[in-house]
Design a protein around this motif. Structure first.
Motif, PDB file in Angstrom:
ATOM      1  N   ARG A  85      17.192 115.414 -44.217  1.00  0.00           N
ATOM      2  CA  ARG A  85      18.491 115.816 -44.769  1.00  0.00           C
ATOM      3  C   ARG A  85      19.362 116.431 -43.679  1.00  0.00           C
ATOM      4  NH1 ARG A  85      18.185 119.192 -50.134  1.00  0.00           N
ATOM      5  NH2 ARG A  85      17.398 117.155 -50.779  1.00  0.00           N
ATOM      6  N   LYS A  86      18.734 117.253 -42.802  1.00  0.00           N
ATOM      7  CA  LYS A  86      19.486 117.841 -41.702  1.00  0.00           C
ATOM      8  C   LYS A  86      19.992 116.752 -40.751  1.00  0.00           C
ATOM      9  CE  LYS A  86      17.117 122.322 -41.678  1.00  0.00           C
ATOM     10  NZ  LYS A  86      16.276 123.246 -40.877  1.00  0.00           N
ATOM     11  N   ILE A  91      24.265 113.283 -38.788  1.00  0.00           N
ATOM     12  CA  ILE A  91      24.828 111.932 -38.634  1.00  0.00           C
ATOM     13  C   ILE A  91      26.176 111.832 -39.333  1.00  0.00           C
ATOM     14  CG2 ILE A  91      24.501 109.505 -39.241  1.00  0.00           C
ATOM     15  CD1 ILE A  91      21.509 109.937 -38.812  1.00  0.00           C
ATOM     16  N   MET A  92      26.260 112.416 -40.540  1.00  0.00           N
ATOM     17  CA  MET A  92      27.522 112.375 -41.281  1.00  0.00           C
ATOM     18  C   MET A  92      28.621 113.120 -40.521  1.00  0.00           C
ATOM     19  SD  MET A  92      27.076 110.563 -43.958  1.00  0.00           S
ATOM     20  CE  MET A  92      28.476 111.014 -44.972  1.00  0.00           C
ATOM     21  N   GLU A  93      28.272 114.277 -39.920  1.00  0.00           N
ATOM     22  CA  GLU A  93      29.254 115.021 -39.139  1.00  0.00           C
ATOM     23  C   GLU A  93      29.711 114.207 -37.923  1.00  0.00           C
ATOM     24  OE1 GLU A  93      27.413 118.671 -38.145  1.00  0.00           O
ATOM     25  OE2 GLU A  93      27.506 119.507 -40.179  1.00  0.00           O
ATOM     26  N   SER A  94      28.728 113.542 -37.252  1.00  0.00           N
ATOM     27  CA  SER A  94      29.062 112.712 -36.098  1.00  0.00           C
ATOM     28  C   SER A  94      29.953 111.552 -36.508  1.00  0.00           C
ATOM     29  CB  SER A  94      27.786 112.194 -35.434  1.00  0.00           C
ATOM     30  OG  SER A  94      26.974 113.255 -34.983  1.00  0.00           O
ATOM     31  N   MET A  95      29.632 110.928 -37.656  1.00  0.00           N
ATOM     32  CA  MET A  95      30.447 109.817 -38.151  1.00  0.00           C
ATOM     33  C   MET A  95      31.864 110.278 -38.467  1.00  0.00           C
ATOM     34  SD  MET A  95      28.779 106.998 -38.087  1.00  0.00           S
ATOM     35  CE  MET A  95      29.748 106.000 -39.208  1.00  0.00           C
ATOM     36  N   SER A  96      31.972 111.483 -39.037  1.00  0.00           N
ATOM     37  CA  SER A  96      33.300 112.018 -39.350  1.00  0.00           C
ATOM     38  C   SER A  96      34.093 112.270 -38.074  1.00  0.00           C
ATOM     39  CB  SER A  96      33.152 113.312 -40.151  1.00  0.00           C
ATOM     40  OG  SER A  96      34.418 113.892 -40.416  1.00  0.00           O
ATOM     41  N   LEU A  97      33.399 112.818 -37.042  1.00  0.00           N
ATOM     42  CA  LEU A  97      34.063 113.064 -35.763  1.00  0.00           C
ATOM     43  C   LEU A  97      34.507 111.759 -35.109  1.00  0.00           C
ATOM     44  CD1 LEU A  97      34.876 115.098 -33.574  1.00  0.00           C
ATOM     45  CD2 LEU A  97      32.580 114.866 -32.608  1.00  0.00           C
ATOM     46  N   LEU A  98      33.600 110.756 -35.146  1.00  0.00           N
ATOM     47  CA  LEU A  98      33.948 109.455 -34.577  1.00  0.00           C
ATOM     48  C   LEU A  98      35.104 108.808 -35.329  1.00  0.00           C
ATOM     49  CD1 LEU A  98      30.392 107.989 -33.854  1.00  0.00           C
ATOM     50  CD2 LEU A  98      32.064 108.781 -32.180  1.00  0.00           C
ATOM     51  N   SER A  99      35.112 109.005 -36.643  1.00  0.00           N
ATOM     52  CA  SER A  99      36.205 108.443 -37.449  1.00  0.00           C
ATOM     53  C   SER A  99      37.540 109.068 -37.062  1.00  0.00           C
ATOM     54  CB  SER A  99      35.914 108.676 -38.929  1.00  0.00           C
ATOM     55  OG  SER A  99      36.978 108.192 -39.732  1.00  0.00           O
ATOM     56  N   ASP A 100      37.517 110.399 -36.847  1.00  0.00           N
ATOM     57  CA  ASP A 100      38.748 111.077 -36.433  1.00  0.00           C
ATOM     58  C   ASP A 100      39.201 110.576 -35.054  1.00  0.00           C
ATOM     59  OD1 ASP A 100      38.674 112.506 -38.764  1.00  0.00           O
ATOM     60  OD2 ASP A 100      37.704 114.263 -37.878  1.00  0.00           O
ATOM     61  N   LYS A 101      38.226 110.439 -34.138  1.00  0.00           N
ATOM     62  CA  LYS A 101      38.567 109.944 -32.801  1.00  0.00           C
ATOM     63  C   LYS A 101      39.096 108.516 -32.866  1.00  0.00           C
ATOM     64  CE  LYS A 101      35.460 112.831 -30.064  1.00  0.00           C
ATOM     65  NZ  LYS A 101      34.324 112.851 -29.102  1.00  0.00           N
ATOM     66  N   TYR A 102      38.489 107.708 -33.733  1.00  0.00           N
ATOM     67  CA  TYR A 102      38.956 106.324 -33.879  1.00  0.00           C
ATOM     68  C   TYR A 102      40.389 106.296 -34.393  1.00  0.00           C
ATOM     69  CZ  TYR A 102      39.411 101.603 -35.691  1.00  0.00           C
ATOM     70  OH  TYR A 102      39.858 100.352 -35.972  1.00  0.00           O
ATOM     71  N   ASP A 103      40.672 107.154 -35.382  1.00  0.00           N
ATOM     72  CA  ASP A 103      42.042 107.212 -35.902  1.00  0.00           C
ATOM     73  C   ASP A 103      43.020 107.638 -34.803  1.00  0.00           C
ATOM     74  OD1 ASP A 103      41.106 106.467 -38.380  1.00  0.00           O
ATOM     75  OD2 ASP A 103      40.943 108.528 -39.132  1.00  0.00           O
ATOM     76  N   THR A 104      42.577 108.597 -33.962  1.00  0.00           N
ATOM     77  CA  THR A 104      43.433 109.049 -32.857  1.00  0.00           C
ATOM     78  C   THR A 104      43.671 107.918 -31.856  1.00  0.00           C
ATOM     79  OG1 THR A 104      42.574 111.301 -33.084  1.00  0.00           O
ATOM     80  CG2 THR A 104      43.690 110.734 -31.014  1.00  0.00           C
ATOM     81  N   LEU A 105      42.578 107.209 -31.509  1.00  0.00           N
ATOM     82  CA  LEU A 105      42.701 106.094 -30.574  1.00  0.00           C
ATOM     83  C   LEU A 105      43.581 104.989 -31.139  1.00  0.00           C
ATOM     84  CD1 LEU A 105      39.031 105.819 -29.243  1.00  0.00           C
ATOM     85  CD2 LEU A 105      41.028 106.633 -27.989  1.00  0.00           C
TER      86      LEU A 105
END
Length: 304
Positions: A85-86, A91-105
């Motif tokens: 679960r941890k 992974i979910m936090e990393s995916m959220s961060l990557l999603s934000d970076k992707y939106d920025t890019l």
């Protein structure tokens, strides 16, 4: 031999049951419980009652052990769920961060595309302006050259007169004028140009006529056929027999254009000459004269 169960003797020729189980015992058929029913049902019996019970107990014991093992595996896997679960949360936090970076890019990419389109339009505009300025520059150079050429309309260039020490250029031109039977009173100035390092021929002599001496200059040009019989030594008294030429005084661009015209059109056009600073060509007798003002005019004639 006796029965394993009742301990009574077995008939040597009688039917009996041999256990294939751990006991390997021999029994009367009647002493093996359920054997008659199995035989009647067509089932093959290999174990005695004791061995069947042991086998059943072993199976139960094995089944219990398997159950314990499965239960232990389940417990072990369940115990890993908090860690999973941890990891999942990470992974979910990393995916959220990557999603934000992707939106920025993606936003930066769209902004870059807009800038590129703007730069392309600016480049086209600048390129068009550059072409326009080049045309204006060419037109300006042509106008300046035309003005310079007009200012030389009273001049002549004489090529082929040997340069001797302490020469008197005015006297040489007077001698040449007398040979050509032309007037020399309208000559305003005479000057020999600097010697070119790469040329072994004498430096040209420029002759300037007065403002009212245009007709006198033209008279000199009209008599240049007589130069075929005159050499440099006839004028200077020197040893060199250079051929003498009379030319209009041309600017450097006009002189270069004349050279290119002769180089590219000679053989195709019979007549190539200069009149009042203008380059003219004619394909043959009776054809119309064509004015050459630029290299583009030469290319046009070659492509016809």
């Amino acid at each position: 031999m006796q029965c394993q169960k009742c301990k009574k003797a077995l008939a040597r020729s009688g039917s009996h049951f041999l256990c294939q189980g751990p006991c390997q015992g021999t029994f009367h058929r009647n002493c093996v419980k359920g054997l008659a029913a199995d035989m009647k049902a067509g089932r093959i019996r290999t174990f005695c009652n004791n061995c069947e019970e042991e086998d059943s107990d072993d199976e139960q014991e094995d089944g219990g052990q398997d159950f314990k093992r499965i239960l232990k595996d389940i417990q072990g896997k369940v115990s890993t769920l908090p860690g999973l679960r941890k990891q999942l949360n990470h992974i979910m936090e990393s995916m959220s961060l990557l999603s934000d970076k992707y939106d920025t890019l993606l936003a930066e990419h769209e902004e870059s595309k807009k800038k590129i389109i703007h730069l392309e339009k600016s480049f086209i505009t600048i390129s068009n302006k550059n072409v326009y300025l080049e045309k204006c520059n060419i037109a300006l150079e042509q106008r300046l050259d035309k003005f310079d050429q007009t200012s030389r309309k009273h001049n002549l260039e004489i090529v082929g007169i040997e340069q001797l020490p302490n020469e008197n250029i005015q006297a040489l031109i007077k001698t040449l004028g007398d040979m050509l039977e032309v007037n020399t009173t309208d000559i305003e100035w005479v000057s020999r140009l600097p010697q070119r390092k790469s040329c072994d021929k004498p430096a040209p002599i420029k002759v300037g006529f007065t403002v009212n001496g245009t007709n006198a200059r033209d008279a000199w040009l009209s008599q240049r056929r007589k130069l075929a019989e005159i050499s440099s030594c006839d004028v200077t008294g020197g040893s060199q027999k250079y051929k003498i030429y009379l030319n209009e005084d041309l600017t450097k661009p006009t002189r270069e254009l004349l050279w290119k015209t002769k180089k590219q059109l000679r053989g195709t056009y019979k007549y190539i000459w200069v009149h009042n600073g203008k380059i003219l060509v004619k394909k043959g007798d009776g054809d119309k004269s064509i004015l050459i003002q630029s290299e583009g005019d030469i290319c046009d004639l070659l492509n016809k």
